[in-house]
Design a protein around this motif. Structure first.
Motif, mmCIF file in Angstrom:
data_model
loop_
_atom_site.group_PDB
_atom_site.id
_atom_site.type_symbol
_atom_site.label_atom_id
_atom_site.label_comp_id
_atom_site.label_asym_id
_atom_site.label_seq_id
_atom_site.Cartn_x
_atom_site.Cartn_y
_atom_site.Cartn_z
ATOM 1 N N UNK A 1 30.277 44.548 7.095
ATOM 2 C CA UNK A 1 31.477 45.120 7.704
ATOM 3 C C UNK A 1 32.363 43.972 8.179
ATOM 4 N N UNK A 2 33.589 43.936 7.679
ATOM 5 C CA UNK A 2 34.563 42.923 8.085
ATOM 6 C C UNK A 2 35.637 43.606 8.938
ATOM 7 N N UNK A 3 35.946 43.018 10.066
ATOM 8 C CA UNK A 3 36.944 43.597 10.970
ATOM 9 C C UNK A 3 37.999 42.559 11.322
ATOM 10 N N UNK A 4 39.180 43.046 11.660
ATOM 11 C CA UNK A 4 40.261 42.138 12.055
ATOM 12 C C UNK A 4 41.305 42.914 12.852
ATOM 13 N N UNK A 5 42.079 42.190 13.642
ATOM 14 C CA UNK A 5 43.183 42.766 14.405
ATOM 15 C C UNK A 5 44.455 41.999 14.129
ATOM 16 N N UNK A 6 45.591 42.662 14.294
ATOM 17 C CA UNK A 6 46.868 42.025 13.984
ATOM 18 C C UNK A 6 47.939 42.510 14.950
ATOM 19 N N UNK B 1 40.578 40.948 3.130
ATOM 20 C CA UNK B 1 40.851 42.378 2.980
ATOM 21 C C UNK B 1 41.057 43.038 4.340
ATOM 22 N N UNK B 2 40.190 42.708 5.304
ATOM 23 C CA UNK B 2 40.337 43.264 6.655
ATOM 24 C C UNK B 2 41.645 42.806 7.290
ATOM 25 N N UNK B 3 42.021 41.559 7.043
ATOM 26 C CA UNK B 3 43.282 41.036 7.576
ATOM 27 C C UNK B 3 44.474 41.790 6.988
ATOM 28 N N UNK B 4 44.421 42.054 5.689
ATOM 29 C CA UNK B 4 45.505 42.806 5.043
ATOM 30 C C UNK B 4 45.580 44.229 5.590
#
Length: 317
Positions: free
Chosen positions: A67-72, A184-187
């Motif tokens: 699981x890859x997670x990211x916030x923006x 992908x998570x960043x996008x």
């Protein structure tokens, strides 16, 4: 300055007690804020960081879930979270629109919380790897005995439930080094920023403070519209090369505090204009009677004085 409602946003509650018994802990949850050796995102070459990250990812069992997670967050303070789930037989792309002024740190936590919530509703393998590029989020959750914010508490509760059947690993990986899952998570997080806000989430106290500070800064950047502020410096009339009477007349006219002004129950009342005897002699009306514009006060103050004196309007100014 316009009034602002500083509490127009619901404040997220904060828990003072531990989520669960500290003696129980999270025995099957492993927090890894490093990649084996101490690394620096700012000093180590991206190729070196990518190699270390790939070594960790390649050692993850093929049957495990990644699981890859990211916030923006964009320049308008719109925020989003992105989740990329890679399971042995399928994958999921999830993007979330968060409340404006939500911090990137909490957007990361929201992504983790949502990912765990989804896992609870699906059949998952024995090992679950959460690969996050926010080292601070992993360090924050690893200090779970001192966690009190609502989002993190929800994460810990989900971890407690999932760890009864799964081995869970939180692994930090650097961002923007060419890792497919992280990119992908960043996008997805950036796409989440552009989504419509369906429901307003609560904000923490620090986020509301940041929001208020940003709004105040915007107000200060907006030039005031009151004519008093048209002067380049305080006491601008003193720069007029004329006697004190001229300077005083121009200052009164520019500020609006002329002799014909009085107050009644908080309302401004002016004497009638001695030239037309029809309306109150406001500063703007005096200029109108003299055939002048407000800009003339600053560009041609001596001309304004001569017109007022010639028309017999000095007693009103």
């Amino acid at each position: 300055m316009q009034a602002m409602d500083l509490l127009d946003q619901d404040i997220e509650e904060h828990f003072l007690k531990n989520v669960f018994n500290p003696q129980e802990g999270l025995p099957r949850v492993h927090f890894k804020p490093e990649m084996g050796a101490h690394t620096s995102k700012n000093q180590d070459p991206p190729e070196y960081l990518r190699q270390l990250a790939l070594e960790i990812i390649n050692k993850i069992p093929a049957t495990a879930m990644q699981i890859y997670t990211d916030g923006s967050k964009d320049e308008q303070n719109s925020c989003g979270s992105g989740i990329f789930i890679k399971a042995p037989n399928c994958s999921h792309n999830i993007k979330i629109r968060n409340s404006d002024f939500c911090s990137v740190f909490r957007s990361e936590l929201i992504a983790i919380d949502e990912a765990l919530r989804i896992i609870k509703t699906t059949t998952s393998p024995d090992e679950i790897w959460l690969l996050c590029d926010s080292r601070s989020a992993i360090q924050h959750l690893s200090d779970w005995t001192n966690v009190g914010d609502k989002t993190s508490v929800s994460i810990l509760k989900n971890l407690k439930e999932l760890s009864q059947q799964h081995e869970i690993y939180f692994q930090w990986i650097p961002s923007h080094i060419g890792l497919f899952g992280n990119d992908t998570a960043d996008r997805l997080a950036k796409e989440g920023v552009t989504e419509n806000l369906m429901s307003r989430r609560t904000l923490t106290f620090s986020e509301i403070f940041s929001k208020t500070k940003s709004l105040i800064q915007e107000l200060w950047k907006t030039p005031p519209t009151h004519p008093w502020y048209n002067r380049q410096a305080p006491g601008g009339a003193l720069s007029i090369k004329a006697d004190r009477v001229v300077q005083t007349t121009i200052s009164r006219l520019a500020s609006g505090h002329i002799r014909g002004l009085s107050f009644n129950l908080g309302q401004k009342i002016y004497e009638n204009c001695t030239k037309c005897n029809l309306v109150q002699a406001t500063p703007d009306h005096l200029l109108f009677c003299a055939g002048l514009e407000r800009e003339d006060i600053y560009s041609s103050p001596l001309l304004v004085y001569d017109f007022l004196r010639t028309l017999g309007l000095m007693d009103l100014v």
